[in-house]
Design an enzyme around this catalytic site. Structure first.
Site, PDB file in Angstrom:
ATOM      1  N   THR A 201       0.855  -1.173   0.000  1.00 24.35           N
ATOM      2  CA  THR A 201       0.000   0.000   0.000  1.00 24.35           C
ATOM      3  C   THR A 201       0.901   1.236   0.000  1.00 24.35           C
ATOM      4  O   THR A 201       1.987   1.198   0.553  1.00 24.35           O
ATOM      5  CB  THR A 201      -0.831  -0.039   1.305  1.00 24.35           C
ATOM      6  N   ARG A 229     -13.565  -7.580  -1.722  1.00 18.29           N
ATOM      7  CA  ARG A 229     -12.864  -7.403  -0.436  1.00 18.29           C
ATOM      8  C   ARG A 229     -12.463  -5.945  -0.265  1.00 18.29           C
ATOM      9  O   ARG A 229     -11.952  -5.309  -1.185  1.00 18.29           O
ATOM     10  CB  ARG A 229     -11.612  -8.297  -0.399  1.00 18.29           C
ATOM     11  N   GLY A 231     -10.153  -3.460   2.217  1.00 17.61           N
ATOM     12  CA  GLY A 231      -9.107  -3.482   3.237  1.00 17.61           C
ATOM     13  C   GLY A 231      -9.176  -2.271   4.150  1.00 17.61           C
ATOM     14  O   GLY A 231     -10.193  -1.590   4.242  1.00 17.61           O
ATOM     15  N   ASP A 232      -8.060  -1.987   4.815  1.00 21.45           N
ATOM     16  CA  ASP A 232      -8.028  -0.875   5.768  1.00 21.45           C
ATOM     17  C   ASP A 232      -7.817   0.472   5.094  1.00 21.45           C
ATOM     18  O   ASP A 232      -8.207   1.511   5.632  1.00 21.45           O
ATOM     19  CB  ASP A 232      -6.903  -1.096   6.792  1.00 21.45           C
ATOM     20  N   THR A 251      -0.076   0.651   6.702  1.00 22.42           N
ATOM     21  CA  THR A 251       0.141  -0.361   5.672  1.00 22.42           C
ATOM     22  C   THR A 251       0.390  -1.702   6.339  1.00 22.42           C
ATOM     23  O   THR A 251       0.919  -1.744   7.452  1.00 22.42           O
ATOM     24  CB  THR A 251       1.340   0.020   4.771  1.00 22.42           C
ATOM     25  N   GLY A 252       0.013  -2.781   5.664  1.00 21.88           N
ATOM     26  CA  GLY A 252       0.254  -4.099   6.248  1.00 21.88           C
ATOM     27  C   GLY A 252      -0.956  -4.979   6.116  1.00 21.88           C
ATOM     28  O   GLY A 252      -1.708  -4.897   5.143  1.00 21.88           O
ATOM     29  N   GLU A 253      -1.171  -5.813   7.093  1.00 20.37           N
ATOM     30  CA  GLU A 253      -2.271  -6.774   7.067  1.00 20.37           C
ATOM     31  C   GLU A 253      -3.576  -6.034   7.379  1.00 20.37           C
ATOM     32  O   GLU A 253      -3.881  -5.743   8.530  1.00 20.37           O
ATOM     33  CB  GLU A 253      -1.996  -7.861   8.112  1.00 20.37           C
ATOM     34  N   GLY A 254      -4.316  -5.737   6.318  1.00 19.94           N
ATOM     35  CA  GLY A 254      -5.515  -4.908   6.441  1.00 19.94           C
ATOM     36  C   GLY A 254      -6.495  -5.371   7.500  1.00 19.94           C
ATOM     37  O   GLY A 254      -7.024  -4.573   8.269  1.00 19.94           O
TER      38      GLY A 254
END
Length: 331
Positions: A201, A229, A231-232, A251-254
């Site tokens: 991201t 889907r 995400g964050d 950023t990362g695992e949403g």
């Protein structure tokens, strides 16, 4: 007049196997975007204008996972999302499920400025884009050959794959399956193995010379994600947040960022616990992610800049008015 500061990111969770030429490519783009933002801040552009300008530039280059070069859904298409927030009045705009909008961050800005809403998605967002006359392109424009190859591997492995730039040989992607392959990596998302962890991201946070804070985040999401889907990145308070105190982009695992309302929590611990910026970032990364992996960039209204992540690395760059400038990948 206060002091300005800017930070950019291109994703957390960099794989240690990433070839040095790919690292240099990423750092070169981050440096270019940082310099673009610095020049804009020196010419008195407002924080909200600077974050949009910088993220547009990141979306246009296929190096990171946003705009052109976005990760592909399980159907082989691109569904992009972005958000932007102006901290002065906590105004915000967000978009999801974009398939033809060349610069998602700019459509998010238009949602904020030109619509009665904060968030538009899928066909409604596309319709709004057409009415606003923004640049539209075919979905094919966003799809790179590398990503098509990576999606094929992800499907064969029945896995969600984050980074198309890692050489596949030796990673076991060719033979990975739910079961033995999943045990090798130990990383799972909703029961599916994650083989390579680098969700890229992009984001930018800025405080301008007037102490105004703003943040923007943009992404293509996960390789082999389910269609629909979200995400964050487009979720205000999770992937993006700005108020009069600070601005944050994650950023990362949403899924983990959403559960931890990561971006808002930085502002909350500053507001309610009186933490300084870096301490607030460290606290949130440590206490709010549970088992999740993520990173964030942040600025405060005092001209401070902060970075935090619990992954091996994070593509990031930051600069402050007093001459400090850094572009880095690793800890």
């Amino acid at each position: 007049m206060g002091a300005w500061a800017i930070a950019v990111h291109g994703g957390a969770g960099v794989d240690p196997n990433l070839p040095s030429e790919r690292q240099e490519e990423a750092k070169k783009l981050l440096t270019h975007c940082l310099n673009l933002g610095i020049t804009a801040l020196r010419s008195s552009l407002s924080a909200i204008d600077v974050v949009e300008l910088v993220v547009r530039e990141l979306e246009t280059d296929p190096i990171f996972n946003s705009g052109r070069g976005s990760a592909l859904t399980e159907k082989g298409t691109v569904e992009m999302e972005a958000s932007i927030m102006d901290g002065t009045k906590r105004r915000c705009g967000a978009v999801s499920g974009l398939t033809t909008v060349k610069n998602p961050v700019s459509l998010a800005r238009l949602v904020m400025d030109k619509s009665p809403h904060s968030y538009l998605a899928f066909s409604g967002a596309e319709e709004f884009a057409r009415k606003q006359g923004v640049e539209l392109v075919d979905n094919d424009f966003f799809i790179t050959e590398e990503n098509v190859g990576m999606l094929k591997l992800a499907k064969e492995a029945n896995a969600i794959v984050f980074d198309y730039r890692i050489p596949v040989v030796g990673l076991g992607l060719e033979t990975c399956s739910v079961g033995a392959g999943a045990m090798e990596s130990n990383l799972q998302m909703n029961g599916l193995p994650i083989r390579v962890y680098a969700p890229e991201t992009v984001g930018c946070v800025v405080v301008d010379g007037h102490g105004r804070c703003a943040a923007a985040t943009s992404t293509g999401g996960l390789m082999n994600k389910m269609s629909g889907r979200i995400g964050d990145s487009p979720l205000i308070g999770s992937g993006t947040y700005a108020c009069d105190l600070c601005a944050v982009s994650c950023t990362g695992e949403g899924e983990a960022i959403i559960r931890g309302t990561l971006a808002r929590d930085v502002a909350a611990v500053m507001e309610y616990k009186g933490f300084p910026l870096q301490e607030a970032v460290d606290y949130v990364v440590k206490k709010r992610l549970d088992e999740g992996k993520a990173g964030m960039i942040a600025v405060s209204n005092k001209g401070e800049v902060a970075v935090g992540f619990n992954t091996t690395g994070m593509f990031r760059g930051c600069a402050t008015e007093d001459g400090f400038m850094e572009v880095a990948v690793w800890n």
